[in-house]
Design a protein around this motif. Structure first.
Motif, short mmCIF file in Angstrom:
data_model
loop_
_atom_site.label_atom_id
_atom_site.label_comp_id
_atom_site.label_asym_id
_atom_site.label_seq_id
_atom_site.Cartn_x
_atom_site.Cartn_y
_atom_site.Cartn_z
N ASP A 1 0.83 -1.20 0.00
CA ASP A 1 0.00 0.00 0.00
C ASP A 1 0.87 1.26 0.00
N LYS A 2 1.93 1.27 0.80
CA LYS A 2 2.83 2.42 0.84
C LYS A 2 3.54 2.59 -0.49
N GLN A 3 3.95 1.49 -1.11
CA GLN A 3 4.65 1.56 -2.39
C GLN A 3 3.73 2.10 -3.48
N VAL A 4 2.48 1.65 -3.51
CA VAL A 4 1.53 2.13 -4.50
C VAL A 4 1.25 3.62 -4.30
N SER A 5 1.12 4.04 -3.05
CA SER A 5 0.88 5.45 -2.75
C SER A 5 2.06 6.31 -3.20
N THR A 6 3.28 5.85 -2.97
CA THR A 6 4.46 6.59 -3.38
C THR A 6 4.53 6.69 -4.89
N THR A 7 4.28 5.59 -5.58
CA THR A 7 4.31 5.59 -7.04
C THR A 7 3.22 6.47 -7.62
N SER A 8 2.03 6.41 -7.06
CA SER A 8 0.93 7.24 -7.54
C SER A 8 1.24 8.71 -7.32
N GLY A 9 1.81 9.04 -6.17
CA GLY A 9 2.17 10.43 -5.89
C GLY A 9 3.22 10.94 -6.84
N ALA A 10 4.20 10.11 -7.17
CA ALA A 10 5.24 10.53 -8.12
C ALA A 10 4.64 10.75 -9.50
N GLY A 11 3.73 9.86 -9.90
CA GLY A 11 3.08 10.03 -11.21
C GLY A 11 2.24 11.29 -11.27
N LEU A 12 1.54 11.60 -10.19
CA LEU A 12 0.72 12.81 -10.16
C LEU A 12 1.60 14.05 -10.16
N ARG A 13 2.73 14.01 -9.45
CA ARG A 13 3.65 15.16 -9.46
C ARG A 13 4.20 15.39 -10.87
N ILE A 14 4.54 14.33 -11.57
CA ILE A 14 5.06 14.47 -12.94
C ILE A 14 3.98 15.03 -13.84
N LEU A 15 2.76 14.53 -13.72
CA LEU A 15 1.65 15.04 -14.53
C LEU A 15 1.40 16.51 -14.26
N MET A 16 1.36 16.88 -12.99
CA MET A 16 1.11 18.28 -12.65
C MET A 16 2.26 19.18 -13.08
N GLY A 17 3.48 18.66 -13.07
CA GLY A 17 4.64 19.44 -13.49
C GLY A 17 4.65 19.71 -14.99
N TRP A 18 4.25 18.73 -15.76
CA TRP A 18 4.31 18.86 -17.22
C TRP A 18 3.02 19.37 -17.84
N LEU A 19 1.94 19.42 -17.07
CA LEU A 19 0.64 19.82 -17.62
C LEU A 19 0.64 21.20 -18.27
N PRO A 20 1.24 22.23 -17.67
CA PRO A 20 1.27 23.53 -18.36
C PRO A 20 2.00 23.48 -19.70
N LEU A 21 3.09 22.71 -19.76
CA LEU A 21 3.82 22.61 -21.03
C LEU A 21 3.02 21.82 -22.06
N ILE A 22 2.32 20.80 -21.62
CA ILE A 22 1.47 20.03 -22.53
C ILE A 22 0.36 20.91 -23.08
N CYS A 23 -0.25 21.70 -22.20
CA CYS A 23 -1.32 22.61 -22.64
C CYS A 23 -0.79 23.69 -23.57
N MET A 24 0.44 24.17 -23.31
CA MET A 24 1.06 25.14 -24.22
C MET A 24 1.25 24.53 -25.60
N GLY A 25 1.76 23.32 -25.64
CA GLY A 25 1.97 22.65 -26.92
C GLY A 25 0.67 22.40 -27.66
N ALA A 26 -0.36 21.99 -26.91
CA ALA A 26 -1.66 21.75 -27.53
C ALA A 26 -2.26 23.04 -28.07
N GLY A 27 -2.13 24.12 -27.28
CA GLY A 27 -2.63 25.42 -27.75
C GLY A 27 -1.90 25.89 -28.99
N LEU A 28 -0.57 25.70 -29.01
CA LEU A 28 0.21 26.09 -30.18
C LEU A 28 -0.17 25.28 -31.41
N PHE A 29 -0.33 23.98 -31.23
CA PHE A 29 -0.70 23.11 -32.35
C PHE A 29 -2.06 23.50 -32.92
N LEU A 30 -3.05 23.67 -32.03
CA LEU A 30 -4.39 24.02 -32.50
C LEU A 30 -4.42 25.41 -33.14
#
Length: 127
Positions: free
Chosen positions: A33-62
């Motif tokens: 349970d602790k390992q899954v929580s740690t992995t999920s937290g790391a994945g969410l931090r990566i998603l939240m960190g890259w989300l503005p750049l992903i949205c910038m790229g999507a906005g530029l493409f569109l």
């Protein structure tokens, strides 16, 4: 005959659980349970960190896709650059707002979502 097999199976199961071989199951489940929580937290931090750049790229493409069609019709190439710049900035703002929304929903404070974004890039850039 079926009753005897059933009774022997129940006796075997009760002896197996009584033998102490399953005492560590709780520890294994807690560790998993602790390992899954740690992995999920790391994945969410990566998603939240890259989300503005992903949205910038999507906005530029569109914006490029849409404004090229408009520029071909209007014969105005400056429109592509202006629309792309505005859409890229808007995409970054939308990404940050989504991070704040995730923070508000999951962490009960929108500033915590923005802090995750700031901490991610601060540690990534080693500042």
């Amino acid at each position: 005959m079926k009753k005897i097999i059933f009774l022997l199976a129940i006796l075997g199961i009760s002896l197996a659980f009584g033998a102490g071989e399953f005492d560590n199951v709780g520890g294994v489940v807690d560790s998993f349970d602790k390992q899954v929580s740690t992995t999920s937290g790391a994945g969410l931090r990566i998603l939240m960190g890259w989300l503005p750049l992903i949205c910038m790229g999507a906005g530029l493409f569109l914006a490029i896709k849409h404004s090229k069609q408009q520029a071909d019709q209007d014969k105005d190439n400056n429109k592509v650059f202006i629309t792309s710049a505005i859409a890229t900035i808007a995409g970054a703002i939308v990404g940050v707002l989504i991070d704040a929304g995730i923070g508000a929903v999951l962490l009960q404070d929108s500033m915590k979502g923005l802090k995750v974004l700031t901490d991610y890039w601060t540690s990534a850039l080693n500042i």
